[in-house]
Design a protein around this motif. Structure first.
Motif, PDB file in Angstrom:
ATOM      1  N   GLN A 195      52.029  -5.660  21.008  1.00 27.68           N
ATOM      2  CA  GLN A 195      51.352  -4.674  20.164  1.00 27.68           C
ATOM      3  C   GLN A 195      51.525  -5.105  18.706  1.00 27.68           C
ATOM      4  O   GLN A 195      52.552  -5.695  18.346  1.00 27.68           O
ATOM      5  N   VAL A 196      50.547  -4.803  17.891  1.00 30.16           N
ATOM      6  CA  VAL A 196      50.607  -5.186  16.480  1.00 30.16           C
ATOM      7  C   VAL A 196      50.473  -3.940  15.617  1.00 30.16           C
ATOM      8  O   VAL A 196      49.535  -3.151  15.773  1.00 30.16           O
ATOM      9  N   LEU A 248      47.297  -9.921  20.916  1.00 31.47           N
ATOM     10  CA  LEU A 248      47.294  -8.590  21.518  1.00 31.47           C
ATOM     11  C   LEU A 248      47.337  -8.626  23.042  1.00 31.47           C
ATOM     12  O   LEU A 248      47.631  -7.601  23.674  1.00 31.47           O
ATOM     13  N   LEU A 275      44.383 -12.364  16.453  1.00 33.72           N
ATOM     14  CA  LEU A 275      44.584 -11.046  17.062  1.00 33.72           C
ATOM     15  C   LEU A 275      44.250 -10.992  18.560  1.00 33.72           C
ATOM     16  O   LEU A 275      45.065 -10.479  19.349  1.00 33.72           O
ATOM     17  N   LEU A 308      42.097  -4.045  23.917  1.00 35.48           N
ATOM     18  CA  LEU A 308      42.967  -4.628  22.901  1.00 35.48           C
ATOM     19  C   LEU A 308      43.098  -3.725  21.677  1.00 35.48           C
ATOM     20  O   LEU A 308      44.134  -3.714  21.006  1.00 35.48           O
ATOM     21  N   ARG A 348      46.122  -1.616  21.508  1.00 33.16           N
ATOM     22  CA  ARG A 348      47.402  -2.236  21.149  1.00 33.16           C
ATOM     23  C   ARG A 348      47.509  -2.569  19.663  1.00 33.16           C
ATOM     24  O   ARG A 348      48.501  -3.178  19.236  1.00 33.16           O
ATOM     25  N   TYR A 349      46.508  -2.179  18.906  1.00 30.99           N
ATOM     26  CA  TYR A 349      46.454  -2.554  17.488  1.00 30.99           C
ATOM     27  C   TYR A 349      46.446  -1.297  16.623  1.00 30.99           C
ATOM     28  O   TYR A 349      45.537  -0.478  16.698  1.00 30.99           O
ATOM     29  N   ARG A 371      38.851  -4.854  13.500  1.00 29.26           N
ATOM     30  CA  ARG A 371      39.345  -3.989  14.573  1.00 29.26           C
ATOM     31  C   ARG A 371      38.199  -3.507  15.453  1.00 29.26           C
ATOM     32  O   ARG A 371      38.322  -3.456  16.677  1.00 29.26           O
TER      33      ARG A 371
END
Length: 390
Positions: free
Chosen positions: A239-240, A235, A231, A263, A266-267, A256
């Motif tokens: 974006q995820v 990232l 991740l 970051l 973007r998740y 997370r």
């Protein structure tokens, strides 16, 4: 109607199509009961449809929740798998199968269906056998995956009509005369979002690429675990949008919270999505997932390039699905054992190669059959009409 197991969403999609084909004040002619009433809530079967459709499934689990959520009457029966299990488990499962047969007889005697829809799974066996012995209704078997398992091959012997997702499946039903390729029945409302609306729904940046990672309803542990490792690197570039599955949610939340703040923005992670799954598919530039039957219908609908990771600890149906999309040029295959080493490089290489992504997108789009649910609904109505005349 009876539906089971991994065919939950296809069967629900067909029922929604039947609902749309039934005019106000008319019945769908799938069962003996009817009611002159319409439900106002979109996405839920009308009261009339509820009273003419019965879902027979397993007790507990997500199946019952999804079916009841859609407003469909649900009856649970016991059943046991008898193929591909250990000898130690076989006696108990045969006992469960016998109990399921008796329960299915009671259900069918009360409901008296004119037509039955089967979407596979060992739980359909006692219903199909009971219906055959009681001479109750005609039945249609829908085969979600490309290669049918033992249960589906057995169910085909009872079927008046067999519907397939792709042409390649015909080789497994050479002895059956009534076989038609319909495509994969898609959930209603999947295409309700434009690209911009879909990204706005998840507060995603419209300029950065979006990678969708699907962990399934329960959670694909190896995919989720591999994603958490990569991740931070991923990232920084994209974006995820991550749907982890309910059983993996605690792991995802913990991971997370450990990301740098810049970051985390973007998740986007969720344990599961219902109505919003269409927005997730529309928002994505690339998807990483297992290779269940839905990949044969939903990814082509959106022309979505895919990296498919077949589940390695079950029968080979997911690998066969993935290999089919790979041969068509719509997907790449990644072995589960290679996730740790190859997931990040494969994602990066595909995102860097716009030409390959466009080629995969076009190949996926060419496989789309968006009218599959309507086609199966039409076949069911024809069977029901024929049963009513007989």
């Amino acid at each position: 109607a009876g539906g089971t197991g991994g065919g939950v969403y296809p069967a629900l999609s067909v029922l929604q199509a039947l609902q749309s084909k039934t005019e106000p004040g008319q019945t769908s002619d799938l069962g003996e009961q009817s009611e002159q009433n319409r439900a106002a809530q979109p996405g839920v079967l009308t009261a009339e449809a509820q009273n003419t459709v019965l879902w027979v499934g397993g007790a507990g689990g997500m199946e019952a929740d999804l079916v009841k959520r859609a407003g469909v009457r649900f009856e649970a029966i016991p059943a046991g798998q008898v193929h591909g299990i250990s000898l130690r488990s076989l006696p108990g499962n045969l006992w469960q199968l016998g109990r399921g047969f008796l329960a299915a007889r009671r259900v069918l005697r009360k409901f008296r269906p004119q037509v039955l829809l089967f979407t596979g799974g060992y739980l359909a066996m006692p219903v199909a056998l009971a219906a055959r012995l009681m001479r109750q209704g005609k039945n249609l078997l829908y085969v979600p995956d490309i290669e049918p398992g033992w249960a589906l091959k057995t169910l085909a012997r009872f079927a008046h009509q067999v519907a397939l997702t792709v042409e390649d499946s015909k080789q497994f039903f050479k002895r059956h005369q009534n076989v038609v390729v319909t495509g994969y029945p898609l959930r209603p409302g999947l295409q309700a979002w434009s690209k911009a609306q879909a990204r706005a729904a998840f507060a995603l940046d419209g300029k950065l690429p979006v990678v969708l990672v699907l962990g399934g309803s329960k959670g694909a542990h190896s995919i989720n675990q591999a994603l958490q490792v990569i991740l931070p690197d991923l990232l920084r570039q994209v974006q995820v949008l991550h749907i982890s599955g309910n059983l993996e949610w605690a792991l995802v939340e913990q991971s997370r919270s450990s990301l740098p703040v810049e970051l985390q923005a973007r998740y986007r992670a969720y344990p599961y999505l219902h109505q919003e799954i269409g927005a997730a598919l529309q928002a994505a530039d690339l998807v990483v997932s297992r290779a269940g039957a839905s990949v044969l219908g939903e990814y082509p609908l959106f022309g979505l390039p895919a990296i498919l990771v077949p589940y390695p600890y079950a029968w080979r149906y997911q690998r066969v699905n993935a290999q089919y999309l790979v041969r068509q040029g719509a997907a790449l295959l990644l072995n589960d054992a290679d996730l740790g080493e190859q997931l990040l490089p494969k994602i990066q290489a595909l995102l860097a190669d716009r030409k390959q992504r466009e080629s995969m997108r076009a190949a996926a789009k060419a496989l789309a059959r968006p009218a599959a649910a309507d086609e199966i609904a039409r076949l069911l109505q024809e069977l029901a009409a024929g049963e009513a005349r007989s």
